[in-house]
Write a protein that holds these residues in place. Structure first.
Motif, PDB file in Angstrom:
ATOM      1  N   GLY A  53       0.792  -1.217   0.000  1.00  0.00           N
ATOM      2  CA  GLY A  53       0.000   0.000   0.000  1.00  0.00           C
ATOM      3  C   GLY A  53       0.820   1.260   0.000  1.00  0.00           C
ATOM      4  O   GLY A  53       0.290   2.339   0.273  1.00  0.00           O
ATOM      5  N   GLN A  54       2.137   1.188  -0.266  1.00  0.00           N
ATOM      6  CA  GLN A  54       2.989   2.366  -0.294  1.00  0.00           C
ATOM      7  C   GLN A  54       3.731   2.413  -1.621  1.00  0.00           C
ATOM      8  O   GLN A  54       4.170   1.387  -2.147  1.00  0.00           O
ATOM      9  CB  GLN A  54       4.013   2.342   0.856  1.00  0.00           C
ATOM     10  N   GLY A  55       3.839   3.602  -2.187  1.00  0.00           N
ATOM     11  CA  GLY A  55       4.563   3.751  -3.438  1.00  0.00           C
ATOM     12  C   GLY A  55       6.060   3.730  -3.246  1.00  0.00           C
ATOM     13  O   GLY A  55       6.799   3.427  -4.171  1.00  0.00           O
ATOM     14  N   SER A  56       6.520   4.073  -2.048  1.00  0.00           N
ATOM     15  CA  SER A  56       7.947   4.067  -1.743  1.00  0.00           C
ATOM     16  C   SER A  56       8.133   3.877  -0.251  1.00  0.00           C
ATOM     17  O   SER A  56       7.203   4.086   0.538  1.00  0.00           O
ATOM     18  CB  SER A  56       8.606   5.381  -2.193  1.00  0.00           C
ATOM     19  N   VAL A  57       9.332   3.460   0.112  1.00  0.00           N
ATOM     20  CA  VAL A  57       9.660   3.281   1.523  1.00  0.00           C
ATOM     21  C   VAL A  57      10.968   4.010   1.799  1.00  0.00           C
ATOM     22  O   VAL A  57      11.795   4.195   0.904  1.00  0.00           O
ATOM     23  CB  VAL A  57       9.801   1.789   1.895  1.00  0.00           C
ATOM     24  N   LEU A  58      11.140   4.420   3.049  1.00  0.00           N
ATOM     25  CA  LEU A  58      12.368   5.083   3.467  1.00  0.00           C
ATOM     26  C   LEU A  58      13.237   4.068   4.190  1.00  0.00           C
ATOM     27  O   LEU A  58      12.847   3.536   5.236  1.00  0.00           O
ATOM     28  CB  LEU A  58      12.068   6.277   4.363  1.00  0.00           C
ATOM     29  N   LEU A  59      14.382   3.777   3.617  1.00  0.00           N
ATOM     30  CA  LEU A  59      15.294   2.784   4.165  1.00  0.00           C
ATOM     31  C   LEU A  59      16.331   3.475   5.034  1.00  0.00           C
ATOM     32  O   LEU A  59      16.979   4.431   4.614  1.00  0.00           O
ATOM     33  CB  LEU A  59      15.985   2.035   3.025  1.00  0.00           C
ATOM     34  N   LEU A  60      16.470   2.999   6.252  1.00  0.00           N
ATOM     35  CA  LEU A  60      17.422   3.561   7.213  1.00  0.00           C
ATOM     36  C   LEU A  60      18.528   2.546   7.460  1.00  0.00           C
ATOM     37  O   LEU A  60      18.248   1.386   7.784  1.00  0.00           O
ATOM     38  CB  LEU A  60      16.725   3.902   8.535  1.00  0.00           C
ATOM     39  N   ARG A  61      19.770   2.985   7.320  1.00  0.00           N
ATOM     40  CA  ARG A  61      20.928   2.115   7.515  1.00  0.00           C
ATOM     41  C   ARG A  61      21.825   2.723   8.588  1.00  0.00           C
ATOM     42  O   ARG A  61      22.096   3.925   8.581  1.00  0.00           O
ATOM     43  CB  ARG A  61      21.715   1.977   6.204  1.00  0.00           C
ATOM     44  N   SER A  62      22.280   1.902   9.530  1.00  0.00           N
ATOM     45  CA  SER A  62      23.197   2.377  10.567  1.00  0.00           C
ATOM     46  C   SER A  62      24.305   1.351  10.742  1.00  0.00           C
ATOM     47  O   SER A  62      24.085   0.143  10.603  1.00  0.00           O
ATOM     48  CB  SER A  62      22.467   2.598  11.902  1.00  0.00           C
ATOM     49  N   ASP A  63      25.499   1.841  11.028  1.00  0.00           N
ATOM     50  CA  ASP A  63      26.666   0.977  11.205  1.00  0.00           C
ATOM     51  C   ASP A  63      27.385   1.335  12.500  1.00  0.00           C
ATOM     52  O   ASP A  63      27.453   2.505  12.889  1.00  0.00           O
ATOM     53  CB  ASP A  63      27.654   1.148  10.043  1.00  0.00           C
ATOM     54  N   GLY A  64      27.904   0.315  13.154  1.00  0.00           N
ATOM     55  CA  GLY A  64      28.748   0.492  14.320  1.00  0.00           C
ATOM     56  C   GLY A  64      30.074  -0.199  14.086  1.00  0.00           C
ATOM     57  O   GLY A  64      30.432  -0.533  12.962  1.00  0.00           O
ATOM     58  N   LEU A  65      30.800  -0.437  15.155  1.00  0.00           N
ATOM     59  CA  LEU A  65      32.079  -1.116  15.016  1.00  0.00           C
ATOM     60  C   LEU A  65      31.915  -2.620  14.851  1.00  0.00           C
ATOM     61  O   LEU A  65      32.743  -3.278  14.214  1.00  0.00           O
ATOM     62  CB  LEU A  65      32.965  -0.832  16.232  1.00  0.00           C
ATOM     63  N   TRP A  66      30.867  -3.181  15.434  1.00  0.00           N
ATOM     64  CA  TRP A  66      30.680  -4.624  15.384  1.00  0.00           C
ATOM     65  C   TRP A  66      29.302  -5.050  14.879  1.00  0.00           C
ATOM     66  O   TRP A  66      29.031  -6.236  14.788  1.00  0.00           O
ATOM     67  CB  TRP A  66      30.914  -5.231  16.770  1.00  0.00           C
ATOM     68  N   GLU A  67      28.447  -4.109  14.558  1.00  0.00           N
ATOM     69  CA  GLU A  67      27.094  -4.465  14.134  1.00  0.00           C
ATOM     70  C   GLU A  67      26.542  -3.424  13.179  1.00  0.00           C
ATOM     71  O   GLU A  67      26.840  -2.230  13.304  1.00  0.00           O
ATOM     72  CB  GLU A  67      26.174  -4.602  15.358  1.00  0.00           C
ATOM     73  N   SER A  68      25.743  -3.882  12.219  1.00  0.00           N
ATOM     74  CA  SER A  68      25.049  -3.002  11.278  1.00  0.00           C
ATOM     75  C   SER A  68      23.567  -3.332  11.325  1.00  0.00           C
ATOM     76  O   SER A  68      23.176  -4.473  11.611  1.00  0.00           O
ATOM     77  CB  SER A  68      25.580  -3.181   9.856  1.00  0.00           C
ATOM     78  N   CYS A  69      22.743  -2.336  11.041  1.00  0.00           N
ATOM     79  CA  CYS A  69      21.296  -2.518  11.084  1.00  0.00           C
ATOM     80  C   CYS A  69      20.647  -1.881   9.863  1.00  0.00           C
ATOM     81  O   CYS A  69      21.144  -0.876   9.337  1.00  0.00           O
ATOM     82  CB  CYS A  69      20.693  -1.912  12.354  1.00  0.00           C
ATOM     83  N   LEU A  70      19.526  -2.474   9.437  1.00  0.00           N
ATOM     84  CA  LEU A  70      18.736  -1.962   8.328  1.00  0.00           C
ATOM     85  C   LEU A  70      17.285  -1.947   8.762  1.00  0.00           C
ATOM     86  O   LEU A  70      16.795  -2.933   9.303  1.00  0.00           O
ATOM     87  CB  LEU A  70      18.912  -2.856   7.094  1.00  0.00           C
ATOM     88  N   GLN A  71      16.605  -0.815   8.565  1.00  0.00           N
ATOM     89  CA  GLN A  71      15.235  -0.671   9.030  1.00  0.00           C
ATOM     90  C   GLN A  71      14.409   0.115   8.031  1.00  0.00           C
ATOM     91  O   GLN A  71      14.915   1.015   7.357  1.00  0.00           O
ATOM     92  CB  GLN A  71      15.205   0.032  10.395  1.00  0.00           C
ATOM     93  N   VAL A  72      13.125  -0.249   7.923  1.00  0.00           N
ATOM     94  CA  VAL A  72      12.173   0.507   7.126  1.00  0.00           C
ATOM     95  C   VAL A  72      11.447   1.460   8.067  1.00  0.00           C
ATOM     96  O   VAL A  72      10.907   1.045   9.094  1.00  0.00           O
ATOM     97  CB  VAL A  72      11.167  -0.418   6.421  1.00  0.00           C
ATOM     98  N   GLU A  73      11.465   2.747   7.731  1.00  0.00           N
ATOM     99  CA  GLU A  73      10.878   3.761   8.613  1.00  0.00           C
ATOM    100  C   GLU A  73       9.385   3.521   8.795  1.00  0.00           C
ATOM    101  O   GLU A  73       8.687   3.082   7.877  1.00  0.00           O
ATOM    102  CB  GLU A  73      11.114   5.156   8.031  1.00  0.00           C
ATOM    103  N   HIS A  74       8.905   3.828  10.000  1.00  0.00           N
ATOM    104  CA  HIS A  74       7.502   3.692  10.369  1.00  0.00           C
ATOM    105  C   HIS A  74       7.014   2.252  10.254  1.00  0.00           C
ATOM    106  O   HIS A  74       5.868   1.996   9.882  1.00  0.00           O
ATOM    107  CB  HIS A  74       6.612   4.605   9.522  1.00  0.00           C
TER     108      HIS A  74
END
Length: 241
Positions: A53-74
Protein backbone atom coordinates in the motif's frame (compact mmCIF):
# COMPACT_ATOMS: atom_id res chain seq x y z
CA UNK A 1 39.54 17.77 59.48
CA UNK A 2 40.52 14.91 57.18
CA UNK A 3 39.02 14.66 53.69
CA UNK A 4 39.76 13.36 50.22
CA UNK A 5 41.51 15.89 47.94
CA UNK A 6 39.20 17.43 45.36
CA UNK A 7 41.37 16.22 42.47
CA UNK A 8 40.98 12.61 43.58
CA UNK A 9 37.21 12.99 43.93
CA UNK A 10 36.99 14.51 40.47
CA UNK A 11 39.11 11.75 38.94
CA UNK A 12 37.32 8.89 40.65
CA UNK A 13 33.93 10.23 39.44
CA UNK A 14 34.76 11.26 35.87
CA UNK A 15 36.87 8.21 34.95
CA UNK A 16 34.15 5.54 35.47
CA UNK A 17 31.58 7.80 33.81
CA UNK A 18 33.84 8.13 30.78
CA UNK A 19 34.36 4.36 30.70
CA UNK A 20 30.60 3.73 30.69
CA UNK A 21 30.01 6.21 27.85
CA UNK A 22 32.83 4.81 25.69
CA UNK A 23 31.62 1.25 26.32
CA UNK A 24 28.07 2.27 25.38
CA UNK A 25 29.35 3.81 22.15
CA UNK A 26 31.41 0.71 21.36
CA UNK A 27 28.54 -1.78 21.57
CA UNK A 28 25.85 0.28 19.83
CA UNK A 29 25.48 0.29 16.00
CA UNK A 30 24.95 4.03 15.56
CA UNK A 31 28.39 5.32 14.64
CA UNK A 32 27.06 6.44 11.27
CA UNK A 33 23.65 6.39 9.63
CA UNK A 34 22.08 7.15 6.29
CA UNK A 35 18.71 6.99 4.59
CA UNK A 36 17.30 6.65 1.10
CA UNK A 37 13.81 6.50 -0.37
CA UNK A 38 13.17 3.40 -2.44
CA UNK A 39 10.48 3.00 -5.07
CA UNK A 40 8.52 -0.22 -4.73
CA UNK A 41 8.51 -0.84 -8.49
CA UNK A 42 12.22 -0.20 -9.01
CA UNK A 43 15.27 -0.84 -6.86
CA UNK A 44 14.28 -2.12 -3.47
CA UNK A 45 11.35 -4.16 -4.78
CA UNK A 46 12.52 -6.81 -2.34
CA UNK A 47 10.38 -4.95 0.22
CA UNK A 48 7.24 -5.18 -1.90
CA UNK A 49 6.02 -8.29 -0.11
CA UNK A 50 6.78 -6.76 3.29
CA UNK A 51 5.36 -3.23 2.86
CA UNK A 52 2.07 -2.98 0.99
CA UNK A 53 0.00 0.00 0.00
CA UNK A 54 2.99 2.37 -0.29
CA UNK A 55 4.56 3.75 -3.44
CA UNK A 56 7.95 4.07 -1.74
CA UNK A 57 9.66 3.28 1.52
CA UNK A 58 12.37 5.08 3.47
CA UNK A 59 15.29 2.78 4.16
CA UNK A 60 17.42 3.56 7.21
CA UNK A 61 20.93 2.12 7.52
CA UNK A 62 23.20 2.38 10.57
CA UNK A 63 26.67 0.98 11.21
CA UNK A 64 28.75 0.49 14.32
CA UNK A 65 32.08 -1.12 15.02
CA UNK A 66 30.68 -4.62 15.38
CA UNK A 67 27.09 -4.47 14.13
CA UNK A 68 25.05 -3.00 11.28
CA UNK A 69 21.30 -2.52 11.08
CA UNK A 70 18.74 -1.96 8.33
CA UNK A 71 15.23 -0.67 9.03
CA UNK A 72 12.17 0.51 7.13
CA UNK A 73 10.88 3.76 8.61
CA UNK A 74 7.50 3.69 10.37
CA UNK A 75 7.50 -0.08 10.52
CA UNK A 76 8.78 -2.87 12.70
CA UNK A 77 10.92 -4.25 9.88
CA UNK A 78 14.47 -4.14 11.24
CA UNK A 79 17.38 -6.49 10.85
CA UNK A 80 20.82 -6.35 12.46
CA UNK A 81 23.87 -8.46 11.70
CA UNK A 82 27.59 -8.55 12.57
CA UNK A 83 29.67 -6.32 10.33
CA UNK A 84 30.92 -8.15 7.27
CA UNK A 85 32.37 -7.65 3.84
CA UNK A 86 34.54 -4.67 2.82
CA UNK A 87 33.32 -2.64 5.79
CA UNK A 88 34.62 -5.24 8.24
CA UNK A 89 37.90 -5.59 6.33
CA UNK A 90 38.47 -1.85 6.07
CA UNK A 91 41.78 -1.16 7.90
CA UNK A 92 40.38 2.05 9.38
CA UNK A 93 37.46 0.20 10.94
CA UNK A 94 39.79 -2.48 12.29
CA UNK A 95 42.08 0.22 13.68
CA UNK A 96 39.14 1.86 15.46
CA UNK A 97 38.10 -1.52 16.89
CA UNK A 98 41.57 -2.21 18.24
CA UNK A 99 41.98 1.26 19.73
CA UNK A 100 38.58 1.13 21.46
CA UNK A 101 39.22 -2.31 22.95
CA UNK A 102 42.65 -1.22 24.20
CA UNK A 103 41.14 1.96 25.61
CA UNK A 104 38.47 0.07 27.54
CA UNK A 105 41.06 -2.33 28.98
CA UNK A 106 43.48 0.40 30.07
CA UNK A 107 40.70 2.54 31.53
CA UNK A 108 39.40 -0.39 33.57
CA UNK A 109 42.87 -1.13 34.98
CA UNK A 110 43.42 2.57 35.67
CA UNK A 111 40.16 2.87 37.61
CA UNK A 112 41.05 -0.16 39.75
CA UNK A 113 44.44 1.36 40.59
CA UNK A 114 42.82 4.73 41.32
CA UNK A 115 40.34 3.12 43.71
CA UNK A 116 43.18 1.36 45.54
CA UNK A 117 45.13 4.59 45.78
CA UNK A 118 42.24 6.78 46.89
CA UNK A 119 40.52 4.34 49.24
CA UNK A 120 43.68 3.54 51.19
CA UNK A 121 44.15 1.63 54.41
CA UNK A 122 46.65 4.06 55.88
CA UNK A 123 46.48 7.60 57.17
CA UNK A 124 47.68 8.94 53.82
CA UNK A 125 46.47 7.99 50.34
CA UNK A 126 48.67 5.94 48.05
CA UNK A 127 49.39 8.86 45.78
CA UNK A 128 51.73 7.03 43.44
CA UNK A 129 49.19 4.26 42.83
CA UNK A 130 46.35 6.72 42.25
CA UNK A 131 48.45 8.81 39.87
CA UNK A 132 49.52 5.72 37.94
CA UNK A 133 45.87 4.82 37.52
CA UNK A 134 45.22 8.35 36.30
CA UNK A 135 47.99 8.02 33.71
CA UNK A 136 46.40 4.84 32.35
CA UNK A 137 43.01 6.55 32.17
CA UNK A 138 44.51 9.49 30.25
CA UNK A 139 46.15 7.10 27.77
CA UNK A 140 42.82 5.30 27.39
CA UNK A 141 41.07 8.59 26.65
CA UNK A 142 43.67 9.53 24.04
CA UNK A 143 43.30 6.13 22.33
CA UNK A 144 39.51 6.38 22.16
CA UNK A 145 39.76 9.95 20.86
CA UNK A 146 42.11 8.70 18.14
CA UNK A 147 39.69 5.92 17.18
CA UNK A 148 36.78 8.36 17.01
CA UNK A 149 38.83 10.84 14.99
CA UNK A 150 39.87 8.23 12.43
CA UNK A 151 36.32 6.96 12.05
CA UNK A 152 34.75 10.42 11.83
CA UNK A 153 37.32 11.70 9.31
CA UNK A 154 36.68 8.73 7.00
CA UNK A 155 33.01 8.26 7.83
CA UNK A 156 31.71 8.55 4.27
CA UNK A 157 34.27 6.24 2.67
CA UNK A 158 34.43 3.34 5.13
CA UNK A 159 33.58 0.03 3.49
CA UNK A 160 32.96 1.46 0.03
CA UNK A 161 31.36 -1.16 -2.14
CA UNK A 162 29.88 -3.11 0.75
CA UNK A 163 26.53 -4.69 0.08
CA UNK A 164 23.58 -2.56 1.04
CA UNK A 165 25.48 0.72 0.89
CA UNK A 166 26.91 0.97 -2.59
CA UNK A 167 25.13 -2.01 -4.16
CA UNK A 168 23.75 -0.98 -7.60
CA UNK A 169 20.33 -2.29 -6.55
CA UNK A 170 20.10 0.41 -3.90
CA UNK A 171 20.46 4.18 -4.16
CA UNK A 172 23.43 5.85 -2.53
CA UNK A 173 23.07 6.52 1.20
CA UNK A 174 24.38 9.86 2.42
CA UNK A 175 26.27 8.93 5.56
CA UNK A 176 26.35 11.18 8.62
CA UNK A 177 27.53 10.90 12.20
CA UNK A 178 25.10 9.19 14.56
CA UNK A 179 24.49 9.17 18.31
CA UNK A 180 27.10 6.63 19.35
CA UNK A 181 29.88 8.91 18.11
CA UNK A 182 28.71 11.70 20.41
CA UNK A 183 28.62 9.33 23.39
CA UNK A 184 32.15 8.29 22.51
CA UNK A 185 33.46 11.85 22.22
CA UNK A 186 31.93 12.82 25.55
CA UNK A 187 33.21 9.70 27.31
CA UNK A 188 36.72 10.14 25.92
CA UNK A 189 36.88 13.74 27.11
CA UNK A 190 35.72 12.67 30.56
CA UNK A 191 38.44 10.02 30.63
CA UNK A 192 41.14 12.54 29.82
CA UNK A 193 39.73 15.01 32.35
CA UNK A 194 39.34 12.42 35.11
CA UNK A 195 42.75 10.89 34.48
CA UNK A 196 44.41 14.30 34.50
CA UNK A 197 42.80 15.05 37.85
CA UNK A 198 44.15 11.79 39.26
CA UNK A 199 47.60 12.68 37.97
CA UNK A 200 47.55 15.63 40.37
CA UNK A 201 47.76 13.02 43.13
CA UNK A 202 51.53 13.11 42.68
CA UNK A 203 51.47 16.54 44.30
CA UNK A 204 51.78 16.22 48.05
CA UNK A 205 49.47 18.29 50.30
CA UNK A 206 50.76 21.39 52.03
CA UNK A 207 51.43 20.94 55.70
CA UNK A 208 51.54 23.90 58.09
CA UNK A 209 54.95 24.46 59.63
CA UNK A 210 55.13 23.15 63.16
CA UNK A 211 57.29 25.19 65.54
CA UNK A 212 58.15 22.04 67.46
CA UNK A 213 59.19 20.32 64.22
CA UNK A 214 61.01 22.84 62.02
CA UNK A 215 61.43 20.27 59.22
CA UNK A 216 58.65 17.69 59.56
CA UNK A 217 59.25 14.64 57.36
CA UNK A 218 55.56 14.24 56.57
CA UNK A 219 52.18 15.64 57.46
CA UNK A 220 51.46 13.13 60.25
CA UNK A 221 54.08 15.02 62.27
CA UNK A 222 51.69 17.96 62.34
CA UNK A 223 49.21 15.95 64.38
CA UNK A 224 51.65 15.94 67.30
CA UNK A 225 52.11 19.68 67.18
CA UNK A 226 49.93 21.40 69.81
CA UNK A 227 50.23 24.77 68.11
CA UNK A 228 48.52 23.37 65.00
CA UNK A 229 46.18 20.65 66.23
CA UNK A 230 44.51 23.07 68.62
CA UNK A 231 43.46 25.34 65.73
CA UNK A 232 39.88 24.50 64.70
CA UNK A 233 40.28 25.88 61.17
CA UNK A 234 43.32 23.79 60.23
CA UNK A 235 42.76 21.55 57.18
CA UNK A 236 44.93 18.54 56.57
CA UNK A 237 44.41 17.08 53.12
CA UNK A 238 44.35 13.37 53.70
CA UNK A 239 41.99 10.54 52.83
CA UNK A 240 39.53 9.49 55.47
CA UNK A 241 39.74 5.70 55.40
Amino acid sequence: MMHTPASMVMGIVFSPLGLVLVFTAAITPQWREGQARLGMSGPGSVFRSEVKGQGSVLLLRSDGLWESCLQVEHSELKQCWPVAGPYQRDPRVRLAQGLILTSLFLCGIGIVLACIGVRCWTDLPLRGVAATGGLLVVIAGVLSLTALGVYTHNLGTLGMGSQGINNPRFPHLNQRAAGSLYFGWLGSCLQVLGGSALLLSFKRPKCPTCPSYPEPPACPACHSCPEITNKPDTDVYEVSC
